[in-house]
Design an enzyme around this catalytic site. Structure first.
Site, PDB file in Angstrom:
ATOM      1  N   SER A  39       0.872  -1.346  -0.082  1.00  0.00           N
ATOM      2  CA  SER A  39       0.093  -0.104  -0.009  1.00  0.00           C
ATOM      3  C   SER A  39       0.722   1.104   0.031  1.00  0.00           C
ATOM      4  O   SER A  39       0.464   2.055  -0.648  1.00  0.00           O
ATOM      5  CB  SER A  39      -0.806   0.096   0.946  1.00  0.00           C
ATOM      6  OG  SER A  39      -0.302   0.168   2.508  1.00  0.00           O
ATOM      7  N   ARG A  58      13.341  -7.342   4.661  1.00  0.00           N
ATOM      8  CA  ARG A  58      14.637  -8.156   4.699  1.00  0.00           C
ATOM      9  C   ARG A  58      15.728  -7.203   5.524  1.00  0.00           C
ATOM     10  O   ARG A  58      15.507  -5.835   5.140  1.00  0.00           O
ATOM     11  CB  ARG A  58      15.212  -8.766   3.441  1.00  0.00           C
ATOM     12  CG  ARG A  58      14.359  -9.314   2.500  1.00  0.00           C
ATOM     13  CD  ARG A  58      13.836 -10.672   2.999  1.00  0.00           C
ATOM     14  NE  ARG A  58      14.990 -11.562   3.413  1.00  0.00           N
ATOM     15  CZ  ARG A  58      14.984 -12.685   4.225  1.00  0.00           C
ATOM     16  NH1 ARG A  58      14.159 -13.010   4.588  1.00  0.00           N
ATOM     17  NH2 ARG A  58      16.045 -13.234   4.260  1.00  0.00           N
ATOM     18  N   ILE A  59      16.773  -7.487   5.991  1.00  0.00           N
ATOM     19  CA  ILE A  59      17.624  -6.880   6.713  1.00  0.00           C
ATOM     20  C   ILE A  59      18.610  -6.299   5.395  1.00  0.00           C
ATOM     21  O   ILE A  59      18.999  -7.268   4.524  1.00  0.00           O
ATOM     22  CB  ILE A  59      18.594  -7.178   7.632  1.00  0.00           C
ATOM     23  CG1 ILE A  59      17.621  -7.352   8.892  1.00  0.00           C
ATOM     24  CG2 ILE A  59      19.729  -6.447   8.172  1.00  0.00           C
ATOM     25  CD1 ILE A  59      18.442  -8.212   9.958  1.00  0.00           C
ATOM     26  N   ASN A  70      13.485   4.495   4.260  1.00  0.00           N
ATOM     27  CA  ASN A  70      12.632   3.457   4.790  1.00  0.00           C
ATOM     28  C   ASN A  70      11.439   3.846   5.473  1.00  0.00           C
ATOM     29  O   ASN A  70      11.503   5.139   5.901  1.00  0.00           O
ATOM     30  CB  ASN A  70      13.446   2.537   5.971  1.00  0.00           C
ATOM     31  CG  ASN A  70      12.794   1.523   6.482  1.00  0.00           C
ATOM     32  OD1 ASN A  70      12.187   0.537   5.621  1.00  0.00           O
ATOM     33  ND2 ASN A  70      12.811   1.226   7.970  1.00  0.00           N
ATOM     34  N   HIS A 109       8.654   3.214   8.858  1.00  0.00           N
ATOM     35  CA  HIS A 109       8.798   2.028   9.972  1.00  0.00           C
ATOM     36  C   HIS A 109       7.486   2.734  10.702  1.00  0.00           C
ATOM     37  O   HIS A 109       7.212   3.774  10.936  1.00  0.00           O
ATOM     38  CB  HIS A 109       9.797   2.375  10.657  1.00  0.00           C
ATOM     39  CG  HIS A 109       9.970   1.492  11.966  1.00  0.00           C
ATOM     40  ND1 HIS A 109      10.020  -0.098  11.857  1.00  0.00           N
ATOM     41  CD2 HIS A 109       9.745   1.569  13.154  1.00  0.00           C
ATOM     42  CE1 HIS A 109      10.044  -0.670  13.084  1.00  0.00           C
ATOM     43  NE2 HIS A 109       9.573   0.485  13.703  1.00  0.00           N
ATOM     44  N   SER A 162       7.460   6.692  10.707  1.00  0.00           N
ATOM     45  CA  SER A 162       8.827   7.394  10.742  1.00  0.00           C
ATOM     46  C   SER A 162       9.085   6.992   9.381  1.00  0.00           C
ATOM     47  O   SER A 162       9.357   6.016   8.948  1.00  0.00           O
ATOM     48  CB  SER A 162       9.843   7.208  11.639  1.00  0.00           C
ATOM     49  OG  SER A 162       9.398   7.058  13.038  1.00  0.00           O
ATOM     50  N   ASP A 177      16.292   0.085  11.434  1.00  0.00           N
ATOM     51  CA  ASP A 177      15.509   1.250  11.882  1.00  0.00           C
ATOM     52  C   ASP A 177      16.171   2.421  12.676  1.00  0.00           C
ATOM     53  O   ASP A 177      15.715   2.803  13.555  1.00  0.00           O
ATOM     54  CB  ASP A 177      14.368   0.620  12.753  1.00  0.00           C
ATOM     55  CG  ASP A 177      13.713  -0.396  11.865  1.00  0.00           C
ATOM     56  OD1 ASP A 177      13.459  -0.289  10.641  1.00  0.00           O
ATOM     57  OD2 ASP A 177      13.026  -1.248  12.538  1.00  0.00           O
TER      58      ASP A 177
HETATM   59  C1  GRF Z   1       4.296  -0.617   6.612  1.00  0.00           C
HETATM   60  O1  GRF Z   1       3.718  -0.553   7.932  1.00  0.00           O
HETATM   61  C2  GRF Z   1       5.753  -0.116   6.848  1.00  0.00           C
HETATM   62  O2  GRF Z   1       5.772   0.757   7.952  1.00  0.00           O
HETATM   63  C3  GRF Z   1       6.378  -1.592   7.245  1.00  0.00           C
HETATM   64  O3  GRF Z   1       5.940  -2.416   6.574  1.00  0.00           O
HETATM   65  C4  GRF Z   1       4.521  -2.019   6.337  1.00  0.00           C
HETATM   66  C5  GRF Z   1       4.106  -2.204   4.764  1.00  0.00           C
HETATM   67  O4  GRF Z   1       2.917  -2.047   4.466  1.00  0.00           O
HETATM   68  N1  GRF Z   1       7.953  -1.244   7.031  1.00  0.00           N
HETATM   69  P1  GRF Z   1       2.507  -2.254   2.916  1.00  0.00           P
HETATM   70  O5  GRF Z   1       2.950  -3.285   2.288  1.00  0.00           O
HETATM   71  O6  GRF Z   1       2.861  -0.680   2.265  1.00  0.00           O
HETATM   72  O7  GRF Z   1       0.826  -1.994   2.957  1.00  0.00           O
END
Ligand code: GRF
Length: 191
Positions: free
Chosen positions: A7, A85-86, A101, A103, A130, A139
């Protein structure tokens, strides 16, 4: 880069196509075959590529393949939009200050997996999301944009995640714009 539903990827595509972000999503990279993000890319006519982590001998080898794909597509900036993935120095150093990224917490609180569950378990009344530049430590890295989301006493993982997602979709295009402006990829900041 996306591993799941995608999304945030779609929010970025829409921000570009709706002229909120003067950019183009040139390529989506997924690691899970037929994930939601890949299906969204097909529907939105965005080129995508699959780099299934199960087929690589190391994290570095996966990241080298990603770098190759991004360089061939001529991308300026890379976004980990739900990349589970890291990542390693191979990717981070190929895109210095150009790897973002998103988060689902107000970093530096609740790093790592299950950030929404961590916030609920801690009993905090405010969490959020964030968007930040990626550094080697998971992160971490300079924060670009954050949004706060209050937690209600009857919130579940699903209800809270849904509200955080809505804020992610709002701040991720802003973070891309900010990072691009700082790199001189766009004109000077407006207003
Ligand atoms: C999000 O909540 C993002 O913060 C986290 O993974 C989720 C991804 O959601 N890293 P989507 O696949 O973009 O719906």
């Amino acid at each position: 880069m996306a591993s799941g539903s995608g999304s945030n990827f779609e929010a970025l595509v829409e921000a570009c196509r709706g002229n909120q972000l003067p950019a183009e999503v040139a390529l989506l990279a997924v690691n899970n075959p037929d994930c939601g993000a890949q299906q969204r890319a097909e529907r939105l006519n965005v080129p995508w590529c699959l780099h299934d982590h199960r087929r690589f001998s190391s994290r570095e080898a996966l990241d080298r393949a990603l770098v190759e794909s991004f360089q061939s597509a001529g991308v300026d900036l890379v976004v980990m939009a739900g990349w589970m993935r890291i990542v390693t120095a191979e990717l981070i150093e190929a895109f210095p200050d150009r790897l973002l990224n998103i988060h689902p917490s107000l970093l530096p609180s609740f790093r790592g997996a299950r950030a929404v569950e961590q916030a609920l378990a801690a009993g905090v009344t405010l969490t959020g999301c964030s968007a930040h530049l990626v550094r080697l430590e998971v992160d971490s890295g300079p924060i670009l944009v954050q949004a706060a989301v209050p937690i209600a006493s009857d919130d579940t993982r699903e209800s809270l995640s849904a509200r955080i997602h809505r804020q992610e979709h709002r701040i991720l295009p802003l973070a891309v714009q900010l990072a691009a402006q700082r790199l001189g990829l766009l004109g000077p900041a407006q207003g």
